[in-house]
Design a protein around this motif. Structure first.
Motif, mmCIF file in Angstrom:
data_model
loop_
_atom_site.group_PDB
_atom_site.id
_atom_site.type_symbol
_atom_site.label_atom_id
_atom_site.label_comp_id
_atom_site.label_asym_id
_atom_site.label_seq_id
_atom_site.Cartn_x
_atom_site.Cartn_y
_atom_site.Cartn_z
ATOM 1 N N LYS A 551 0.880 -1.641 0.549
ATOM 2 C CA LYS A 551 0.103 -0.265 -0.222
ATOM 3 C C LYS A 551 0.448 1.317 0.217
ATOM 4 C CE LYS A 551 -3.845 -1.746 2.128
ATOM 5 N NZ LYS A 551 -5.058 -2.318 4.052
ATOM 6 N N SER A 552 2.612 1.080 -0.234
ATOM 7 C CA SER A 552 2.928 2.343 -0.090
ATOM 8 C C SER A 552 3.073 2.743 -1.260
ATOM 9 C CB SER A 552 4.370 1.304 0.222
ATOM 10 O OG SER A 552 5.734 2.198 -0.264
ATOM 11 N N ILE A 553 3.125 3.870 -1.087
ATOM 12 C CA ILE A 553 3.677 4.804 -2.386
ATOM 13 C C ILE A 553 5.094 4.554 -3.300
ATOM 14 C CG2 ILE A 553 2.240 7.065 -1.764
ATOM 15 C CD1 ILE A 553 5.080 8.607 -1.635
ATOM 16 N N GLY A 645 1.381 15.183 -3.420
ATOM 17 C CA GLY A 645 2.370 16.123 -3.750
ATOM 18 C C GLY A 645 3.727 15.954 -3.092
ATOM 19 N N THR A 646 4.390 16.593 -3.236
ATOM 20 C CA THR A 646 5.874 16.067 -3.070
ATOM 21 C C THR A 646 5.984 16.678 -1.361
ATOM 22 O OG1 THR A 646 6.129 18.796 -3.345
ATOM 23 C CG2 THR A 646 7.378 17.854 -5.158
ATOM 24 N N GLN A 647 4.754 17.463 -0.621
ATOM 25 C CA GLN A 647 5.866 16.783 0.758
ATOM 26 C C GLN A 647 5.327 15.545 1.177
ATOM 27 O OE1 GLN A 647 3.370 20.124 2.147
ATOM 28 N NE2 GLN A 647 4.357 21.467 1.197
ATOM 29 N N ARG A 648 3.996 15.290 0.454
ATOM 30 C CA ARG A 648 3.855 13.887 1.290
ATOM 31 C C ARG A 648 4.381 12.096 0.661
ATOM 32 N NH1 ARG A 648 -0.791 9.920 -0.126
ATOM 33 N NH2 ARG A 648 -0.746 8.070 1.960
ATOM 34 N N GLN A 654 10.606 10.283 4.562
ATOM 35 C CA GLN A 654 10.690 9.456 6.441
ATOM 36 C C GLN A 654 10.440 8.663 6.665
ATOM 37 O OE1 GLN A 654 9.822 13.696 7.416
ATOM 38 N NE2 GLN A 654 11.495 14.725 6.061
ATOM 39 N N GLN A 655 9.294 8.314 6.763
ATOM 40 C CA GLN A 655 8.536 7.118 7.175
ATOM 41 C C GLN A 655 9.628 6.076 7.119
ATOM 42 O OE1 GLN A 655 4.299 7.861 6.940
ATOM 43 N NE2 GLN A 655 4.225 9.694 7.522
ATOM 44 N N PRO A 658 14.361 5.821 7.023
ATOM 45 C CA PRO A 658 14.679 6.827 8.276
ATOM 46 C C PRO A 658 15.985 7.098 8.085
ATOM 47 C CG PRO A 658 13.874 4.371 9.280
ATOM 48 C CD PRO A 658 13.541 4.664 7.324
ATOM 49 N N GLN A 659 16.793 5.594 7.285
ATOM 50 C CA GLN A 659 17.966 6.839 7.251
ATOM 51 C C GLN A 659 18.737 7.299 5.844
ATOM 52 O OE1 GLN A 659 16.631 3.818 5.811
ATOM 53 N NE2 GLN A 659 17.636 2.795 3.612
ATOM 54 N N LEU A 660 17.560 7.332 4.548
ATOM 55 C CA LEU A 660 17.548 8.661 3.629
ATOM 56 C C LEU A 660 17.228 9.925 4.051
ATOM 57 C CD1 LEU A 660 16.396 6.205 0.333
ATOM 58 C CD2 LEU A 660 18.506 6.826 1.676
ATOM 59 N N ARG A 661 17.981 11.159 4.034
ATOM 60 C CA ARG A 661 18.139 12.905 4.170
ATOM 61 C C ARG A 661 17.373 12.839 3.150
ATOM 62 N NH1 ARG A 661 23.943 13.756 5.152
ATOM 63 N NH2 ARG A 661 23.645 12.349 2.969
ATOM 64 N N SER A 662 16.431 14.140 3.544
ATOM 65 C CA SER A 662 15.393 14.862 1.862
ATOM 66 C C SER A 662 15.529 15.816 2.118
ATOM 67 C CB SER A 662 14.120 13.518 1.183
ATOM 68 O OG SER A 662 13.315 13.965 2.675
ATOM 69 N N LEU A 663 15.590 16.903 0.810
ATOM 70 C CA LEU A 663 15.306 17.392 0.117
ATOM 71 C C LEU A 663 14.374 18.132 -0.411
ATOM 72 C CD1 LEU A 663 18.888 19.110 -0.431
ATOM 73 C CD2 LEU A 663 17.643 19.879 1.324
ATOM 74 N N ARG A 664 13.932 18.574 -0.620
ATOM 75 C CA ARG A 664 12.545 19.027 -1.402
ATOM 76 C C ARG A 664 12.581 20.077 -2.334
ATOM 77 N NH1 ARG A 664 7.473 21.499 -0.119
ATOM 78 N NH2 ARG A 664 8.120 21.928 2.033
#
Length: 880
Positions: A551-553, A645-648, A654-655, A658-664
DNA sequence: AGCACGCCGACT
DNA sequence: GTCGGCGTGCTC
């Protein structure tokens, strides 16, 4: 003089005050009616035109900017005005930096004799009272006439008694066009800083100043030496430095860059460059290079010899703010000969850049759409990078021009070559490539003959907009109001008797003759540089993911790709075509969808920070509100968001990782100046592992460490109600995919979709532009859509829903008998989004054969009832 | 566009 | 009789 005033048709005569020298082409400020407006000097006349008394003629108020219109440049503006059916003055306004054609403002202020706010005189009518207290509300007691009228209805009349009593004065605030910025500069003039007559401190300051070039802005010098202007003045008095006022160019801050040298070209690049160097003036080429094939290097090396010959080059890019990397590369190669011009610059920066172009020193101007009007005197080459990008088309205020079309005219007028570059060429350009099987069907993007023009003019019988060139031919219009054509045709006779010595008037062509656009030379770059392979694209059917209980995106393959990437220390890009958190919010209980109160659009959910309260925003008018806790329709607490969208996506990363750091990377996070560059620099420096973004990711980004590109959902792009949806989806998906594997590490692309069978998905996966275009062209041919036919879109809007509908129907009825057989009317119909910002919108579409002459629609605008506005969009790109 | 003018209905 | 709204026309 041509005045900047809609509705003021024709030319107006002014006297030249003794202290001014005016040459045709100067930008002026003139008194006009009760205001002062911008104007262009057209020609000098020796005698007053017939019917005009000496006392009616006013003097020119000021010269804003001296002669800027060369004959070719003027012809270009006329061509745009004619083809896009826009008044010439409006075209001039888009070509000039903003603020140059400013108009005066009527302002009102309290005088010292005005009564105290605490003791209002009792003998005033209520409105007059209100106006007075409104004025007293601000400390200066100074408002614009317009604002006062908005605040207090009937203010203009109520002001009369106040002005009579001498309590209020009304004055004209003169327009304030941008001016060069002057600053004090310090220059070290003495070679020997060890003079006897210097104090130790003075000697020290002098040494510091000299060590770094010896040329400073006073402000910087004071700060760096931690000294005061007194010290520097003493140094100046003693003859060691010179202090003088000098113009300081306003420029956005730019990083220091190491210069670079031309790179060795691949065989394909070399072949393309050779062909480009052989292009004659007015010829055009399509540089079709796959993503990562090194188009920029070809541009750089094509420009270099032109600069060496003393010519300038114009480089147009879709959105410059998005391409700091491209401008940096040009700066590294050409240093301060690079000049950047786009709308994100401040008014002063734009004005300075624009004046710099006028000086004729060879430059490379990099800019967005409007830079096609850069006033470069010796233009040697025009490059349109990402030629297919829709942002080259203006669709908001008229003229709704396409920079590619204007570039073709300009390349012809200035006799310089034009290069169109893209990995995913537009169908228009593809069809125009020479030797392709389109023969006479070839879309002549610009092909109006003088015959068309004159036919158009006679059609509209006097209602046609006034055209300067008509003056030259004499006035065939009987209907043009007042005496203008008469007096002006007399002027023409006067002028024609003059010998052809230094042109006494702005050279105006009788009608803009432009030849059909030339065929494009096709220059392919089929391989990436260093023979890097294009990344393989795996298509994932998200329906199967759901069946498999995911069910994940993120699909299982995207998930594993991201995991391997994290282990190998690579970086990834996740693309989603919508910004914000989700596409809409609706109630589970009653199905109520949260809508914008001013537009017929659902509100998108935004969550500025991870735990902040969700905000609902309208992407069309900018309206925003907090998300209510209960459904406004049924009070149920179950309001749920749908789509992502991008925020989602960022949240999901992050959920789930958790080990990956992201930038929007979307228009929310890049709103402020320089934030694009900042985000990209942070990502390139390894501050994050994943970049989550929208369309912006497709534009000119070169990030060599990126090995994984994930397209989270392609479907949003595929199903838009627009005949160009497929083309745009193909272009965006291909461009996003092309961000992968541009460095030493090979890349891969995971494309998630609910409809893998969609033909666009197949074409993207095969990375075959030619296949895609062939099928798409076939479909367009059936419906005679561009490039096989031409479209004109009339956008009609008003706050009054009935009035728009009626006007649209009226226009359709008026046009129907006027149109030739090769044009048909589609609609009128409400626009796909029937209301935006409280205005109701209707569309009327005209579809014509490719060779059909454009119908003249300039007569319609004056027929609009008040509150209704009409935009004529020639060759519209999106129909929304 | 912006501003003034003049006509006309509503209200004291 | 006056106030305020709205349509019309002009700007060197």
């Amino acid at each position: 003089v041509l005045v900047d005033c809609p509705g003021a048709q024709g030319l107006f005569t002014y006297t030249v005050p003794l202290e001014l020298t005016i040459t045709p082409g100067d930008i002026l400020s003139v008194p006009f009616g009760h205001q002062q407006v911008g104007a262009i000097a057209i020609r000098a006349v020796a005698a007053l035109p017939q019917g005009l008394e000496a006392h009616q003629v006013k003097p020119v108020a000021a010269v804003i900017s001296p002669g800027v219109f060369s004959p070719h440049y003027w012809q270009l503006l006329e061509a745009v005005a004619d083809y896009y059916q826009t008044p010439l003055m409006q075209v001039i306004r888009t070509a000039l930096p903003p603020g140059l054609l400013a108009r005066s403002q009527r302002r009102v202020r309290l005088t010292p004799t005005a009564p105290d706010a605490a003791h209002p005189p009792p003998d005033l009518s209520p409105t007059v009272q209100r106006v007075l207290s409104q004025l007293q509300r601000s400390p200066s007691g100074d408002y614009t006439w317009q604002y006062l009228n908005q605040q207090v209805t009937g203010a203009s009349r109520a002001l009369r008694p106040l002005i009579q009593r001498g309590w209020v004065e009304s004055y004209l605030a003169l327009p304030q066009p941008p001016r060069p910025q002057r600053r004090q500069a310090v220059t070290v003039v003495a070679a020997d800083p060890a003079g006897e007559d210097l104090s130790p401190r003075q000697r020290e300051v002098l040494r510091v100043l000299q060590r770094r070039g010896g040329d400073w802005w006073l402000q910087d010098a004071l700060q760096t030496c931690r000294t005061t202007s007194a010290t520097l003045r003493t140094l100046a008095k003693k003859g060691y430095v010179e202090i003088c006022g000098r113009e300081k160019l306003r420029q956005p801050d730019q990083p220091d860059l190491a210069p670079d040298r031309p790179k060795t070209l691949t065989d394909h690049q070399q072949a393309a460059l050779t062909a480009l160097n052989q292009l004659a003036g007015g010829e055009a080429a399509l540089l079709h290079g796959v993503t990562g094939s090194g188009k920029t290097e070809v541009y750089l090396q094509a420009i270099a010899p032109r600069l060496a010959q003393g010519q300038s080059a114009l480089v147009l890019v879709p959105e410059i703010g998005l391409t700091p990397q491209l401008t940096d590369r040009f700066r590294q190669r050409f240093g301060d000969r690079v000049c950047v011009y786009h709308s994100a610059l401040s008014e002063g920066e734009r004005y300075d850049a624009w004046r710099q172009m006028l000086d004729g020193i060879p430059r490379v101007v990099i800019g967005t759409r409007s830079a096609i009007f850069a006033p470069l005197p010796h233009l040697g080459m025009i490059i349109l990078d990402e030629e297919h990008d829709p942002s080259f088309k203006q669709d908001q205020p008229a003229p709704c021009y396409h920079a590619r079309t204007v570039a073709q005219w300009r390349s012809h007028l200035d006799q310089c070559p034009l290069i169109l570059g893209s990995a995913t060429p537009s169908l228009e350009s593809w069809v125009a490539v020479e030797g392709k099987e389109c023969g006479s069907q070839e879309p002549e993007i610009q092909n109006f003959s003088s015959g068309d023009a004159s036919r158009r003019r006679s059609q509209s019988e006097g209602l046609t907009k006034f055209k300067i060139q008509n003056l030259e031919v004499g006035s065939q219009e009987s209907g043009v109001r007042s005496q203008e054509p008469v007096q002006n045709s007399k002027l023409k006779i006067q002028n024609s008797k003059l010998p052809l010595s230094p042109s006494p008037h702005l050279p105006i062509s009788p009608s803009p003759h432009l030849p059909p656009s030339p065929p494009l030379h096709y220059l392919p770059l089929p391989e990436r540089i260093h023979a890097r392979p294009l990344p393989p694209i795996s298509v994932v059917d998200m329906r199967q993911e759901l069946q498999a209980g995911n069910k994940s995106i993120f699909s299982r393959s995207l998930r594993s790709a991201l995991e391997t990437m994290a282990n190998d220390g690579g970086q990834g890009i996740l693309f989603i075509h919508r910004r914000g958190h989700s596409s809409f919010v609706s109630c589970r209980a009653c199905g109520h969808v949260m809508m914008c109160p001013d537009c017929d659009v659902s509100l998108s959910q935004h969550q500025p920070y991870a735990h902040s309260a969700p905000v609902l925003r309208c992407h069309y008018c900018g309206y925003s509100q907090n998300q209510p806790s209960h459904c406004p329709a049924c009070q149920s607490p179950y309001l749920k968001h749908f789509g992502s969208g991008t925020q989602r996506v960022e949240q999901a990363i992050q959920q789930e990782f958790p080990q990956l750091r992201s930038l929007r990377f979307d228009s929310d996070t890049t709103r402020t100046k320089g934030s694009h560059r900042a985000l990209l620099t942070r990502f390139a420096a390894g501050e994050a592992d994943v970049l989550v973004g929208t369309q912006m990711l497709t534009k000119g980004i070169d990030l060599p460490q990126v090995t994984v590109v994930g397209i989270v959902a392609a479907d949003g792009l595929l199903y838009m109600a627009d005949y160009r949806a497929s083309e745009r989806a193909f272009q965006i998906l291909t461009q996003v995919a092309g961000r992968a594997g541009r460095g030493d590490q090979p890349g891969r692309v995971i494309l998630q979709t609910y409809t893998p069978e969609h033909p666009v998905i197949g074409a993207v996966q095969r990375q075959s532009v030619a296949d895609f275009i062939a099928t798409e062209l076939e479909q367009r041919r059936d419906l005679t859509y561009p490039p096989w036919g031409r479209l004109v879109l009339l956008r009609i809007t008003s706050p009054n829903p009935d009035l728009v509908a009626r006007t649209a129907q009226d226009f359709a009825a008026t046009l129907a008998p006027q149109l030739s057989a090769d044009w048909q009317i589609l609609g009128p119909a409400p626009a796909p989004i029937p209301r935006v910002a409280r205005r109701y919108r209707w569309h009327l579409m005209l579809k014509g054969a490719i060779a059909a002459p454009m119908p003249d629609l300039t007569a319609l605008a004056p027929q609009c009832p008040p509150s209704v506005s009409l935009t004529v969009d020639i060759d519209p790109l999106h129909l929304g």
